[in-house]
Design an enzyme around this catalytic site. Sequence first.
Site, mmCIF file in Angstrom:
data_model
loop_
_atom_site.group_PDB
_atom_site.id
_atom_site.type_symbol
_atom_site.label_atom_id
_atom_site.label_comp_id
_atom_site.label_asym_id
_atom_site.label_seq_id
_atom_site.Cartn_x
_atom_site.Cartn_y
_atom_site.Cartn_z
ATOM 1 N N ASP A 83 -19.999 21.483 -8.537
ATOM 2 C CA ASP A 83 -20.126 22.184 -9.826
ATOM 3 C C ASP A 83 -21.052 23.402 -9.707
ATOM 4 O OD1 ASP A 83 -19.700 22.365 -12.617
ATOM 5 O OD2 ASP A 83 -21.550 21.262 -13.044
ATOM 6 N N HIS A 84 -20.634 24.507 -10.313
ATOM 7 C CA HIS A 84 -21.465 25.718 -10.397
ATOM 8 C C HIS A 84 -21.999 26.185 -9.057
ATOM 9 C CE1 HIS A 84 -21.501 26.351 -14.707
ATOM 10 N NE2 HIS A 84 -21.773 25.079 -14.905
ATOM 11 N N ASP A 105 -18.749 29.755 -9.043
ATOM 12 C CA ASP A 105 -19.241 30.397 -10.266
ATOM 13 C C ASP A 105 -19.793 31.785 -9.960
ATOM 14 O OD1 ASP A 105 -20.437 31.213 -12.572
ATOM 15 O OD2 ASP A 105 -21.666 29.418 -12.857
ATOM 16 N N GLU A 135 -15.164 30.684 -13.301
ATOM 17 C CA GLU A 135 -15.644 30.950 -14.664
ATOM 18 C C GLU A 135 -15.593 32.441 -14.951
ATOM 19 O OE1 GLU A 135 -19.199 28.869 -15.861
ATOM 20 O OE2 GLU A 135 -19.920 30.581 -17.029
ATOM 21 N N HIS A 177 -25.131 25.804 -22.151
ATOM 22 C CA HIS A 177 -25.565 24.641 -21.371
ATOM 23 C C HIS A 177 -26.876 24.038 -21.878
ATOM 24 C CE1 HIS A 177 -22.783 26.328 -18.366
ATOM 25 N NE2 HIS A 177 -22.707 25.101 -17.906
ATOM 26 N N HIS A 205 -17.490 24.050 -20.572
ATOM 27 C CA HIS A 205 -18.827 23.754 -20.035
ATOM 28 C C HIS A 205 -19.811 23.629 -21.182
ATOM 29 C CE1 HIS A 205 -18.653 24.412 -15.564
ATOM 30 N NE2 HIS A 205 -17.413 24.700 -15.949
ATOM 31 N N SER A 208 -22.336 19.114 -24.061
ATOM 32 C CA SER A 208 -23.312 18.228 -24.725
ATOM 33 C C SER A 208 -23.696 18.743 -26.106
ATOM 34 C CB SER A 208 -24.579 18.100 -23.875
ATOM 35 O OG SER A 208 -24.290 17.431 -22.683
ATOM 36 N N ASN A 227 -16.892 19.229 -19.350
ATOM 37 C CA ASN A 227 -18.095 18.945 -18.555
ATOM 38 C C ASN A 227 -19.251 18.507 -19.450
ATOM 39 O OD1 ASN A 227 -16.567 20.067 -16.518
ATOM 40 N ND2 ASN A 227 -18.106 21.550 -15.900
ATOM 41 N N THR A 230 -26.003 16.890 -19.933
ATOM 42 C CA THR A 230 -27.255 16.679 -20.668
ATOM 43 C C THR A 230 -27.202 15.446 -21.577
ATOM 44 O OG1 THR A 230 -27.659 19.053 -20.584
ATOM 45 C CG2 THR A 230 -28.872 17.817 -22.258
HETATM 46 O O1 G3H Z 1 -21.276 22.060 -15.556
HETATM 47 C C1 G3H Z 1 -21.825 21.190 -16.260
HETATM 48 C C2 G3H Z 1 -21.806 21.267 -17.674
HETATM 49 O O2 G3H Z 1 -21.300 22.414 -18.179
HETATM 50 C C3 G3H Z 1 -22.660 20.383 -18.484
HETATM 51 O O3 G3H Z 1 -23.312 21.037 -19.552
HETATM 52 O O4 G3H Z 1 -25.400 19.703 -19.662
HETATM 53 O O5 G3H Z 1 -24.704 21.165 -21.532
HETATM 54 O O6 G3H Z 1 -23.443 19.076 -21.056
HETATM 55 P P1 G3H Z 1 -24.266 20.199 -20.512
HETATM 56 ZN ZN ZN Z 2 -21.463 24.061 -16.630
#
Ligand code: G3H
Ligand code: ZN
Length: 278
Positions: A83-84, A105, A135, A177, A205, A208, A227, A230
């Site tokens: 990821d990222h 990313d 992205e 994020h 993304h 959360s 995704n 958090t």
């Molecule tokens: O790539 C991971 C996410 O975009 C998680 O984002 O921590 O805000 O849920 P978040």
């Molecule tokens: Zn993310």
Amino acid sequence: MPLTPTGEIVRKAAETGRGVGAFNVIQLEHAEALVAGAEHAGAPVILQISENAVKYHRGLEPLALATLAVAREASVPVAVHLDHATDPELVREAVTLGFGSVMFDASVLSYDDNVAATREVAARCRARDVFVEAELGEVGGKDGVHAPGARTDPDEAAAYVEATGVDALAIAVGTSHAMLEKTASLDFDLITAHRRVVPVPLVLHGSSGVPEADLTHAVEAGMTKVNIATALNQAFTAAVRDYLAANPSVVDTRKYLAPGRAAVAREVTRLLGVLKAT
Ligand code: G3H
Ligand code: ZN
């Protein structure tokens, strides 16, 4: 159930209008909890390791091998994703280790530089049958600064997918994020507009911060990979905090990590229902 290619899970979900939960692994307990939660829901799941987690552990391999091992033992389809990643070398290592997908990313770069860097990574990954997410239109908050105002233009997104050859696209549609409260406001018309013109599955993304009913609507409007990190850490940490408050003399780390792991598993089962993942 063997470790499953990410492309298989994501494309099948996109075709059938379901969401796919993609959750972050930071400690081994996360991987165990994510799989337990997905097994309980009877849904596929994506375990993802971010470049930030790699920095924290000072390397990808130890956590990656543990996560891949947990995935292989699952009774539901499980994919492992990077990821990222901003470093092409880290992408190369993930591919070598057997990841089913990577997110490259380059969203902080200009459009042309993003296209050039991503096209090269995507070509290398395609040669190894590895699914690539990219992205466009930076989703804020990765640096701790919330920027839910960023938006990705649908026509530019369609052109970007054509120019880079990526398999999935993360778009900015109102999230940021690492939000601790569910106050993000999604632009559903924009999601619909992307769904009409972007020929690959769409990725949300920073999920959360989205009210849960809106996560369901986002999947219905055309988002596929969702995704979440958090919110699961909030559940993990709250359970650990409660345990430590009730048991101040505890020493064995397993005693307080186990309730954290169980809390994450419960959240994952619930969230997979919210995302219509089964
Ligand atoms: O790539 C991971 C996410 O975009 C998680 O984002 O921590 O805000 O849920 P978040
Ligand atoms: Zn993310």
